[in-house]
Design a protein around this motif. Structure first.
Motif, PDB file in Angstrom:
ATOM      1  N   ARG A  98       0.822  -1.216   0.000  1.00 11.44           N
ATOM      2  CA  ARG A  98       0.000   0.000   0.000  1.00 11.44           C
ATOM      3  C   ARG A  98       0.853   1.263   0.000  1.00 11.44           C
ATOM      4  N   PHE A  99       1.983   1.195   0.661  1.00 12.20           N
ATOM      5  CA  PHE A  99       2.869   2.350   0.757  1.00 12.20           C
ATOM      6  C   PHE A  99       3.947   2.361  -0.329  1.00 12.20           C
ATOM      7  N   LEU A 100       4.315   1.194  -0.840  1.00  7.05           N
ATOM      8  CA  LEU A 100       5.545   1.087  -1.617  1.00  7.05           C
ATOM      9  C   LEU A 100       5.362   0.754  -3.089  1.00  7.05           C
ATOM     10  N   SER A 101       4.315   0.038  -3.466  1.00  7.58           N
ATOM     11  CA  SER A 101       4.118  -0.260  -4.885  1.00  7.58           C
ATOM     12  C   SER A 101       3.348   0.874  -5.547  1.00  7.58           C
ATOM     13  N   ARG A 102       3.421   0.928  -6.864  1.00 10.12           N
ATOM     14  CA  ARG A 102       2.634   1.921  -7.594  1.00 10.12           C
ATOM     15  C   ARG A 102       1.154   1.624  -7.434  1.00 10.12           C
ATOM     16  N   LYS A 103       0.342   2.655  -7.329  1.00 13.76           N
ATOM     17  CA  LYS A 103      -1.087   2.453  -7.149  1.00 13.76           C
ATOM     18  C   LYS A 103      -1.738   1.801  -8.365  1.00 13.76           C
ATOM     19  N   ASP A 104      -1.105   1.922  -9.527  1.00 18.98           N
ATOM     20  CA  ASP A 104      -1.661   1.313 -10.734  1.00 18.98           C
ATOM     21  C   ASP A 104      -1.006  -0.025 -11.062  1.00 18.98           C
ATOM     22  N   ALA A 105      -0.292  -0.618 -10.110  1.00 17.70           N
ATOM     23  CA  ALA A 105       0.390  -1.899 -10.347  1.00 17.70           C
ATOM     24  C   ALA A 105      -0.626  -2.958 -10.771  1.00 17.70           C
ATOM     25  N   SER A 106      -0.421  -3.548 -11.950  1.00 17.89           N
ATOM     26  CA  SER A 106      -1.389  -4.508 -12.483  1.00 17.89           C
ATOM     27  C   SER A 106      -0.780  -5.866 -12.815  1.00 17.89           C
ATOM     28  N   SER A 107       0.552  -5.961 -12.802  1.00 16.38           N
ATOM     29  CA  SER A 107       1.199  -7.226 -13.136  1.00 16.38           C
ATOM     30  C   SER A 107       2.115  -7.661 -11.995  1.00 16.38           C
ATOM     31  N   MET A 108       2.155  -8.975 -11.779  1.00 12.23           N
ATOM     32  CA  MET A 108       2.895  -9.511 -10.638  1.00 12.23           C
ATOM     33  C   MET A 108       3.589 -10.800 -11.042  1.00 12.23           C
ATOM     34  N   VAL A 109       4.771 -11.011 -10.503  1.00 10.67           N
ATOM     35  CA  VAL A 109       5.451 -12.294 -10.598  1.00 10.67           C
ATOM     36  C   VAL A 109       5.500 -12.901  -9.206  1.00 10.67           C
ATOM     37  N   MET A 110       5.099 -14.152  -9.089  1.00  6.86           N
ATOM     38  CA  MET A 110       5.192 -14.888  -7.827  1.00  6.86           C
ATOM     39  C   MET A 110       6.295 -15.921  -7.959  1.00  6.86           C
ATOM     40  N   VAL A 111       7.383 -15.727  -7.205  1.00  6.25           N
ATOM     41  CA  VAL A 111       8.517 -16.651  -7.222  1.00  6.25           C
ATOM     42  C   VAL A 111       8.352 -17.608  -6.048  1.00  6.25           C
ATOM     43  N   GLY A 112       8.128 -18.871  -6.359  1.00  2.00           N
ATOM     44  CA  GLY A 112       7.846 -19.867  -5.333  1.00  2.00           C
ATOM     45  C   GLY A 112       6.404 -20.325  -5.437  1.00  2.00           C
ATOM     46  N   ALA A 113       6.176 -21.606  -5.188  1.00  2.00           N
ATOM     47  CA  ALA A 113       4.825 -22.164  -5.322  1.00  2.00           C
ATOM     48  C   ALA A 113       4.446 -22.941  -4.068  1.00  2.00           C
ATOM     49  N   GLY A 114       4.945 -22.497  -2.915  1.00  2.00           N
ATOM     50  CA  GLY A 114       4.637 -23.162  -1.655  1.00  2.00           C
ATOM     51  C   GLY A 114       3.342 -22.663  -1.038  1.00  2.00           C
TER      52      GLY A 114
END
Length: 319
Positions: A122-138
């Motif tokens: 909420r404080f650190l990412s861009r407010k319009d962030a729409s794409s994400m990478v998830m590293v790890g599948a645990g």
């Protein structure tokens, strides 16, 4: 005293509500002593076990709570076909000390950990962030995806795991439970990171997986693994390019490999960590300064988060 199961916890919580509860907790006067580490000798040939105690309590008065998470770590359990970590959370009345409930510690932990990352976002990412990478599948990965999607308009998630089969299985399961989000499996981690607004890592890696050179302007790097000084999820380029934040300075500057190791080698200084969640939630630091800034959040966990989550569950369940 009530026993609260994993299913009851999952049914009582929502990601947005828990993020709000964590923000309130970091603004409050909750007392958090240092976590206790107690080694437990085993029979010859067995690795040493560990008992962890994580207490916290709210200020005295009507409606006060005391809570402790009990975690047992038995590295030799893998050979027995058992989990190496078990956890329980004991919630007590803060006025009388009377036990109220025992909550499933594993479920409580994955929820509060993911929502702490979302709070930082909420404080650190861009407010319009729409794409994400998830590293790890645990076990943490699906919660991190849902938590980030609760605070940012995530539309596309790329999953990457050393075992592609696990990433495929997770993608298939999540595709039915995260509406409005397209989930794919990444084969080229670098290419996926280069396109991502948010990169979240939840692994047990001892060597860097994500390079700072891959992060685009405006990216936010969320590091949840590397919870000992000997572990790393990102390289030195990431910590030198990014504005650095931690969940707590006490934990981040002592246990977080991605912060502790570069400090030890003189790559960065402790003073380079701009703020923790206390500073951000109390308005002492604003967080992201401009749209092209690269930010990095390192989490190792704190008993404040466990207590806040346990209280929210307790108050959300019918009596």
């Amino acid at each position: 005293m009530r026993i609260i199961t994993a299913a009851e916890i999952a049914g009582a919580l929502t990601y947005g509500a828990l993020v709000d509860a964590l923000a309130d907790a970091f603004r409050s006067d909750i007392t958090v002593p240092l976590r206790h580490h107690h080694p437990i000798p085993q029979v010859p040939g067995e690795p040493e076990a560990m008992l962890l105690l994580m207490p916290a309590w709210t200020p005295p008065g009507d409606g006060a709570f005391v809570g402790t998470k009990l975690v047992s770590v038995y590295p030799g359990n893998g050979a027995r076909g058992l989990p190496s970590i078990y956890g329980s959370y004991v919630l007590c009345n803060g006025e009388t000390g009377a036990p109220l409930a025992i909550l499933d510690g594993t479920m409580l932990t994955v929820w509060r950990t993911a929502c702490a990352s979302a709070l930082a976002s909420r404080f650190l990412s861009r407010k319009d962030a729409s794409s994400m990478v998830m590293v790890g599948a645990g076990a943490l990965a699906p919660h991190l995806i849902r938590a980030h999607a609760a605070v940012r308009p995530i539309r596309n998630v790329a999953l990457w795991n050393r075992s592609r089969e696990k990433a495929v299985a997770l993608a298939e399961g999540l595709g039915r439970t995260v509406p409005g989000v397209t989930i794919t499996v990444a084969t080229d981690l670098q290419a996926a990171v280069e396109e991502a607004d948010i990169v979240s890592c939840a692994t047990i890696s001892s060597q860097p997986i994500v390079s700072g050179a891959w992060l685009k302007p405006g990216a936010h790097l969320d590091l949840v693994g590397a919870y000992t000084p000997a572990m790393r999820e990102c390289d030195d380029a990431a910590v030198t390019r990014a504005s650095l934040y931690v969940d707590t300075r006490t934990g981040g500057l002592k246990e977080a490999g991605d912060i502790v190791d570069p400090i030890r080698r003189g790559i960065i200084r402790a003073e380079d960590v701009r703020a923790d969640l206390f500073d951000l939630c109390r308005g002492r630091q604003a967080g992201r300064a401009h749209s092209d800034e690269i930010t990095l959040f390192k989490s190792v966990g704190t008993a404040i988060e466990d207590l806040a989550a346990a209280i929210l569950v307790w108050r959300s369940l019918p009596l």
